[in-house]
Design a protein around this motif. Structure first.
Motif, PDB file in Angstrom:
ATOM      1  N   UNK A  20      38.305  43.335  38.518  1.00  0.00           N
ATOM      2  CA  UNK A  20      38.735  43.453  37.118  1.00  0.00           C
ATOM      3  C   UNK A  20      39.994  42.637  36.853  1.00  0.00           C
ATOM      4  N   UNK A  21      40.902  42.647  37.833  1.00  0.00           N
ATOM      5  CA  UNK A  21      42.218  42.039  37.623  1.00  0.00           C
ATOM      6  C   UNK A  21      42.232  40.542  37.960  1.00  0.00           C
ATOM      7  N   UNK A  22      41.499  40.144  38.996  1.00  0.00           N
ATOM      8  CA  UNK A  22      41.683  38.773  39.488  1.00  0.00           C
ATOM      9  C   UNK A  22      40.406  37.952  39.680  1.00  0.00           C
ATOM     10  N   UNK A  23      39.455  38.448  40.466  1.00  0.00           N
ATOM     11  CA  UNK A  23      38.365  37.530  40.844  1.00  0.00           C
ATOM     12  C   UNK A  23      37.451  37.195  39.669  1.00  0.00           C
ATOM     13  N   UNK A  24      37.304  38.102  38.703  1.00  0.00           N
ATOM     14  CA  UNK A  24      36.404  37.759  37.590  1.00  0.00           C
ATOM     15  C   UNK A  24      37.032  36.727  36.656  1.00  0.00           C
ATOM     16  N   UNK A  25      38.299  36.446  36.860  1.00  0.00           N
ATOM     17  CA  UNK A  25      38.983  35.393  36.090  1.00  0.00           C
ATOM     18  C   UNK A  25      39.142  34.117  36.913  1.00  0.00           C
ATOM     19  N   UNK A  26      38.527  34.060  38.087  1.00  0.00           N
ATOM     20  CA  UNK A  26      38.483  32.803  38.840  1.00  0.00           C
ATOM     21  C   UNK A  26      39.573  32.616  39.869  1.00  0.00           C
ATOM     22  N   UNK A  27      40.379  33.657  40.137  1.00  0.00           N
ATOM     23  CA  UNK A  27      41.519  33.447  41.035  1.00  0.00           C
ATOM     24  C   UNK A  27      41.106  33.541  42.505  1.00  0.00           C
ATOM     25  N   UNK A  28      41.416  32.485  43.236  1.00  0.00           N
ATOM     26  CA  UNK A  28      41.131  32.438  44.674  1.00  0.00           C
ATOM     27  C   UNK A  28      42.416  32.449  45.504  1.00  0.00           C
ATOM     28  N   UNK A  42      49.125  42.913  36.568  1.00  0.00           N
ATOM     29  CA  UNK A  42      49.515  43.974  37.499  1.00  0.00           C
ATOM     30  C   UNK A  42      50.738  44.678  36.947  1.00  0.00           C
ATOM     31  N   UNK A  43      51.700  43.883  36.437  1.00  0.00           N
ATOM     32  CA  UNK A  43      52.768  44.457  35.610  1.00  0.00           C
ATOM     33  C   UNK A  43      52.188  44.693  34.217  1.00  0.00           C
ATOM     34  N   UNK A  44      51.582  43.639  33.630  1.00  0.00           N
ATOM     35  CA  UNK A  44      50.841  43.822  32.387  1.00  0.00           C
ATOM     36  C   UNK A  44      49.387  44.151  32.748  1.00  0.00           C
ATOM     37  N   UNK A  45      48.747  44.959  31.920  1.00  0.00           N
ATOM     38  CA  UNK A  45      47.330  45.248  32.168  1.00  0.00           C
ATOM     39  C   UNK A  45      46.423  44.379  31.296  1.00  0.00           C
ATOM     40  N   UNK A  46      47.000  43.313  30.786  1.00  0.00           N
ATOM     41  CA  UNK A  46      46.221  42.349  30.020  1.00  0.00           C
ATOM     42  C   UNK A  46      45.613  41.353  31.015  1.00  0.00           C
ATOM     43  N   UNK A  47      44.418  41.693  31.514  1.00  0.00           N
ATOM     44  CA  UNK A  47      43.817  40.893  32.585  1.00  0.00           C
ATOM     45  C   UNK A  47      43.158  39.622  32.064  1.00  0.00           C
TER      46      UNK A  47
END
Ligand SMILES: [Zn+2]
Length: 406
Positions: A114-122, A324-329
């Motif tokens: 939800x926070x990282x991988x679905x937005x493409x972060x590797x 993580x500080x903001x929940x605006x993923x």
């Protein structure tokens, strides 16, 4: 210009999270999409990318590249493929990460998605968390148990009486009143295996209260220890005195722009460039602050202008959201705001080639043979519309699918 930290110790932490550390990757083929090998390249249409053992084995047009018979083939027709994204400002501080070494993997995996991988972060830089949780989480990610990005993590140091208003008052924070104390914290972070330091050169104490700044001599003591170990130093500047402490102490990366302040002066811009200082703008963080709309609009205008001046001056911009500080993923707004100051190709560079170069990850940031097979498959062309950077169909780290849109 000195960037001592770009040396052996950082290289060793790059190696520690290299593809070899990730659970074995099968041979994966991405077929039929358009590929931007780098932000400034022309796209390769009808492309085939072959990954093997976590590395890109071949990239080319269909028909020019042999597809191994045992490969898993993903049809990428109509899609665009770029290098895996870096988020250079995240936090693993939400309740879900507590006791990350011992809790079941499923909720960790779900939240990582939800926070990282679905937005493409590797690859991500965690700029402040409980290191015990984050290092444990990294081990579980690198073992393949929890699909996730390469994780680097920095330890924070606060000025005396600099407990930020937005952190719980009961939270015990590392503070430094003297250069010796700052140096000791930085040594402790090295000893426990953290990858860098984050200094609160300006700490927000609440609306209407003065910002508490860190004495540059205290900041420099931590910088010297980190750089001697080959590690980077980030700073949360908050105001121009905090920016000036960054410059005076030799900090490497500003973790935010300075929303309540006017433009960076020409003298400051010259120092940024001379010292190789990088900026993580975190524009959407300021756009979403719980303030009156006209105030939020002014914060956005100020920070967009700072980003434009910083980038036009030739200094490196690193993408980051403070998630993580903001929940605006969702990253869409950050891309839209960055596009007001930068070209689409510069936004893509802030996600790929800029951080790879800045953090000396020589095999990341490009879709080229022998580079790490860190890839993002997007629904549309991000050079035609920057919002397509947030439309992620697959995220692949070291040749392994770590996110696939359901
Ligand atoms: Zn942060």
């Amino acid at each position: 210009m000195t960037r001592h930290w770009l040396s052996a110790a950082l290289l060793s932490c790059v190696l520690a999270v290299s593809p070899g550390a990730v659970a074995e990757a099968q041979t994966l083929v991405l077929k039929g999409g358009s590929v931007y090998a780098s932000p400034d390249a022309m796209p390769i249409s009808d492309a085939v990318i072959v990954t093997s053992a976590g590395v890109i084995a071949a990239v080319g047009r269909e028909g020019e590249v042999q597809i191994p018979p045992d490969a898993r083939v993903i049809d990428c027709s109509g899609k665009t493929i770029v290098a895996g994204f870096w988020n250079s400002h995240v936090h693993f501080t939400e309740a879900v990460w507590k006791d990350a070494g011992s809790v079941p993997a499923a909720p960790l995996a779900e939240h990582m998605q939800a926070m990282l991988t679905r937005w493409g972060f590797t690859t991500v830089w965690d700029l402040g968390s409980d290191g015990r949780d984050t290092l444990a989480l990294r081990r579980r990610v690198n073992s393949g148990e929890v699909p996730g990005p390469d994780i680097y993590t920095a330890g924070s140091i606060f000025p005396r009486d600099g407990h930020p208003a937005y952190l719980p008052a009961e939270m015990k924070l590392p503070t430094a009143s003297t250069p010796e104390e700052a140096a000791q914290w930085a040594r402790t972070f090295n000893d426990v295996g953290l990858d860098g330091v984050k200094l609160f050169t300006g700490s927000f104490k609440g609306t209407g209260k003065p910002v508490v700044n860190m004495d540059p001599a205290i900041a420099k003591a931590a910088v010297d220890v980190a750089h001697a170990a080959g590690k980077p130093v980030f700073a949360h500047p908050q105001n121009m005195a905090g920016v000036d402490a960054v410059i005076a102490a030799g900090v490497d990366i500003m973790a935010h722009s300075a929303p309540g302040e006017p433009a960076y002066s020409p003298e400051r811009l010259a120092r940024f460039k001379q010292q190789g200082i990088a900026l993580v703008p975190t524009l959407s963080l300021f756009a979403k602050l719980p303030v009156a709309p006209e105030i939020a609009a002014r914060l956005v205008e100020t920070t967009v202008n700072q980003l434009k001046a910083f980038s036009d001056n030739g200094s490196p911009v690193l993408f980051g959201t403070d998630v993580g500080f903001t929940n605006q993923y969702d990253t869409t707004l950050e891309y839209e705001l960055m596009r007001r100051a930068l070209s689409e190709r510069q936004v893509l560079a802030s996600l790929t080639t800029n951080p790879a170069s800045y953090f000396k990850a020589a095999k990341k940031g490009r879709v080229e043979k022998e580079f790490d097979a860190d890839l993002v498959v997007l629904d549309g062309d991000p050079i035609a519309d920057v919002r397509n950077l947030a439309k992620v169909a697959y995220t692949i780290r070291a040749g392994r699918v770590i996110y696939q849109r359901p």
